[in-house]
Design an enzyme around this catalytic site. Structure first.
Site, mmCIF file in Angstrom:
data_model
loop_
_atom_site.group_PDB
_atom_site.id
_atom_site.type_symbol
_atom_site.label_atom_id
_atom_site.label_comp_id
_atom_site.label_asym_id
_atom_site.label_seq_id
_atom_site.Cartn_x
_atom_site.Cartn_y
_atom_site.Cartn_z
ATOM 1 N N SER A 144 -31.079 12.946 -119.617
ATOM 2 C CA SER A 144 -31.599 13.428 -118.320
ATOM 3 C C SER A 144 -32.985 12.827 -118.142
ATOM 4 O O SER A 144 -33.610 12.397 -119.129
ATOM 5 C CB SER A 144 -31.709 14.957 -118.365
ATOM 6 N N TYR A 157 -34.398 22.896 -122.321
ATOM 7 C CA TYR A 157 -33.607 21.780 -121.775
ATOM 8 C C TYR A 157 -34.303 20.454 -122.062
ATOM 9 O O TYR A 157 -33.685 19.494 -122.527
ATOM 10 C CB TYR A 157 -33.437 22.005 -120.272
HETATM 11 N N1 LIG Z 1 -26.521 17.901 -112.314
HETATM 12 C C1 LIG Z 1 -27.690 17.298 -112.512
HETATM 13 O O1 LIG Z 1 -28.518 17.186 -111.612
HETATM 14 C C2 LIG Z 1 -27.986 16.688 -113.863
HETATM 15 C C3 LIG Z 1 -29.143 15.914 -114.005
HETATM 16 C C4 LIG Z 1 -29.431 15.366 -115.248
HETATM 17 C C5 LIG Z 1 -28.572 15.579 -116.317
HETATM 18 N N2 LIG Z 1 -27.459 16.332 -116.136
HETATM 19 C C6 LIG Z 1 -26.597 16.532 -117.311
HETATM 20 O O2 LIG Z 1 -25.283 16.101 -117.005
HETATM 21 C C7 LIG Z 1 -24.343 16.835 -117.778
HETATM 22 C C8 LIG Z 1 -23.258 17.385 -116.876
HETATM 23 O O3 LIG Z 1 -23.865 18.136 -115.855
HETATM 24 P P1 LIG Z 1 -23.081 18.582 -114.531
HETATM 25 O O4 LIG Z 1 -24.060 18.565 -113.430
HETATM 26 O O5 LIG Z 1 -21.810 17.841 -114.391
HETATM 27 O O6 LIG Z 1 -22.795 20.118 -114.916
HETATM 28 P P2 LIG Z 1 -21.559 21.084 -114.557
HETATM 29 O O7 LIG Z 1 -22.056 22.459 -114.850
HETATM 30 O O8 LIG Z 1 -21.008 20.766 -113.220
HETATM 31 O O9 LIG Z 1 -20.482 20.666 -115.655
HETATM 32 C C9 LIG Z 1 -20.693 20.883 -117.016
HETATM 33 C C10 LIG Z 1 -19.350 21.104 -117.686
HETATM 34 O O10 LIG Z 1 -19.615 21.309 -119.089
HETATM 35 C C11 LIG Z 1 -18.791 22.378 -119.542
HETATM 36 N N3 LIG Z 1 -19.416 23.019 -120.706
HETATM 37 C C12 LIG Z 1 -20.525 23.791 -120.725
HETATM 38 N N4 LIG Z 1 -20.754 24.228 -121.972
HETATM 39 C C13 LIG Z 1 -19.779 23.709 -122.755
HETATM 40 C C14 LIG Z 1 -19.474 23.798 -124.134
HETATM 41 N N5 LIG Z 1 -20.224 24.536 -124.965
HETATM 42 N N6 LIG Z 1 -18.399 23.126 -124.619
HETATM 43 C C15 LIG Z 1 -17.617 22.380 -123.787
HETATM 44 N N7 LIG Z 1 -17.842 22.280 -122.459
HETATM 45 C C16 LIG Z 1 -18.913 22.936 -121.953
HETATM 46 C C17 LIG Z 1 -18.689 23.324 -118.355
HETATM 47 O O11 LIG Z 1 -17.546 24.179 -118.469
HETATM 48 C C18 LIG Z 1 -18.604 22.349 -117.187
HETATM 49 O O12 LIG Z 1 -17.275 22.026 -116.861
HETATM 50 C C19 LIG Z 1 -25.142 17.891 -118.524
HETATM 51 O O13 LIG Z 1 -25.404 17.437 -119.836
HETATM 52 C C20 LIG Z 1 -26.435 17.975 -117.741
HETATM 53 O O14 LIG Z 1 -27.518 18.399 -118.520
HETATM 54 C C21 LIG Z 1 -27.135 16.898 -114.944
#
Ligand SMILES: NC(=O)c1ccc[n+]([C@@H]2O[C@H](COP(=O)([O-])OP(=O)(O)OC[C@H]3O[C@@H](n4cnc5c(N)ncnc54)[C@H](O)[C@@H]3O)[C@@H](O)[C@H]2O)c1
Length: 254
Positions: A144, A157
């Site tokens: 991130s 985080y």
């Molecule tokens: N959305 C953003 O703006 C953003 C920005 C930077 C980084 N990220 C990173 O991208 C990644 C995905 O984010 P997203 O926006 O798609 O989130 P999201 O919440 O839409 O999806 C995350 C998925 O991970 C699954 N999950 C959570 N805990 C889990 C576990 N212990 N074991 C297995 N599965 C698990 C959830 O069920 C969900 O389906 C994350 O690592 C997040 O930190 C997101």
């Protein structure tokens, strides 16, 4: 024993929603078979039905990335189904934005570190032996912008995502001689459920600040991140390892 088969295979965690779901679609479009891995069984089933209605190019594995046994089982199921593991996207994550550092509860700190950092390491721990036996493989972890800069009200985080960057670079140099590449993507704000949930908790002023702080004036689409992950895993990136690719519209260039 890892058997050979010409169709490449990918393993994606957090595949039931958001970035992971988009990455599954991108790998399928790129000709891969894909193991879809997530904690949320119902959502995973729905995501798989959408991505692969015939169910011929995917498997689903319900697993908690913080639980070593379920991670091991998901990777074994992948190798059993596809006979190989070419690309792994260790992406499952949660946010813990809210209080200042001293107000954070130990349980929230620990859960965030467990999912966002230990979960990535546990997946790598069990993916790498498969790739070592093959003599090839590409891992892409989701970091991130919070893995590169201080991130107000998100100490756990930011600590976890900085850890993902260090883990990625370390594994890259350890396994480069064996033909395994390890990289990360560092998304900025992504138009996603995770970001919307964070805005709902933190208020409209925070949403406005995010837009005002985005050099491009927009957030990433899920596909912006998926293309970068697919490319990093591809042969076109064959001399790239230990790199954390910012997909942030210039956010950390500021
Ligand atoms: N959305 C953003 O703006 C953003 C920005 C930077 C980084 N990220 C990173 O991208 C990644 C995905 O984010 P997203 O926006 O798609 O989130 P999201 O919440 O839409 O999806 C995350 C998925 O991970 C699954 N999950 C959570 N805990 C889990 C576990 N212990 N074991 C297995 N599965 C698990 C959830 O069920 C969900 O389906 C994350 O690592 C997040 O930190 C997101």
């Amino acid at each position: 024993m890892v058997s050979s088969s010409s169709t490449p295979a990918a393993f994606v965690t957090g595949a039931a929603n958001g970035i992971g779901e988009a990455v599954v679609a991108r790998f399928l479009a790129g000709g891969y078979r894909v193991a879809m891995v997530d904690l949320d069984a119902d959502r995973l089933r729905a995501a798989r039905e959408k991505a692969d209605p015939a169910g011929e190019r995917t498997i689903e594995a319900v697993a908690d990335v913080t639980d070593e046994q379920s991670v091991r089982a998901a990777i074994s199921a992948t190798v059993e189904a596809f006979g190989r593991l070419d690309a792994a996207h260790n992406n499952a994550g949660i946010t813990s934005s809210g209080p200042n550092t001293h107000e954070l509860e130990l349980s929230a700190w620990q859960r965030t570190l467990d999912v966002d950092l230990t979960g990535v390491w546990l997946c790598m721990k069990h993916q790498l032996p498969v790739m070592l036996e093959q003599g090839s493989g590409a891992i892409v972890n989701t970091a991130s912008i919070a893995g590169h800069i201080g991130y107000r009200n998100a100490a756990a985080y930011a600590a976890a995502k900085h850890g993902v960057v260090g883990l990625t670079k370390t594994a890259a140099i350890e396994y480069a001689p064996q033909g395994i590449r390890v990289n990360a993507v560092s998304p900025g704000p992504v138009q996603s459920d995770m970001l919307e949930a964070s805005f709902e908790r933190r208020g409209a002023a925070v949403r406005d600040w995010y837009y005002a702080s985005s050099p491009t004036g927009r957030f990433a689409s899920l596909e912006d991140i998926a293309h970068a992950v697919h490319w990093l895993a591809s042969a076109e990136a064959s001399f790239i390892t230990g790199h954390c690719l910012s997909v942030d519209g210039g956010w950390i260039a500021q």
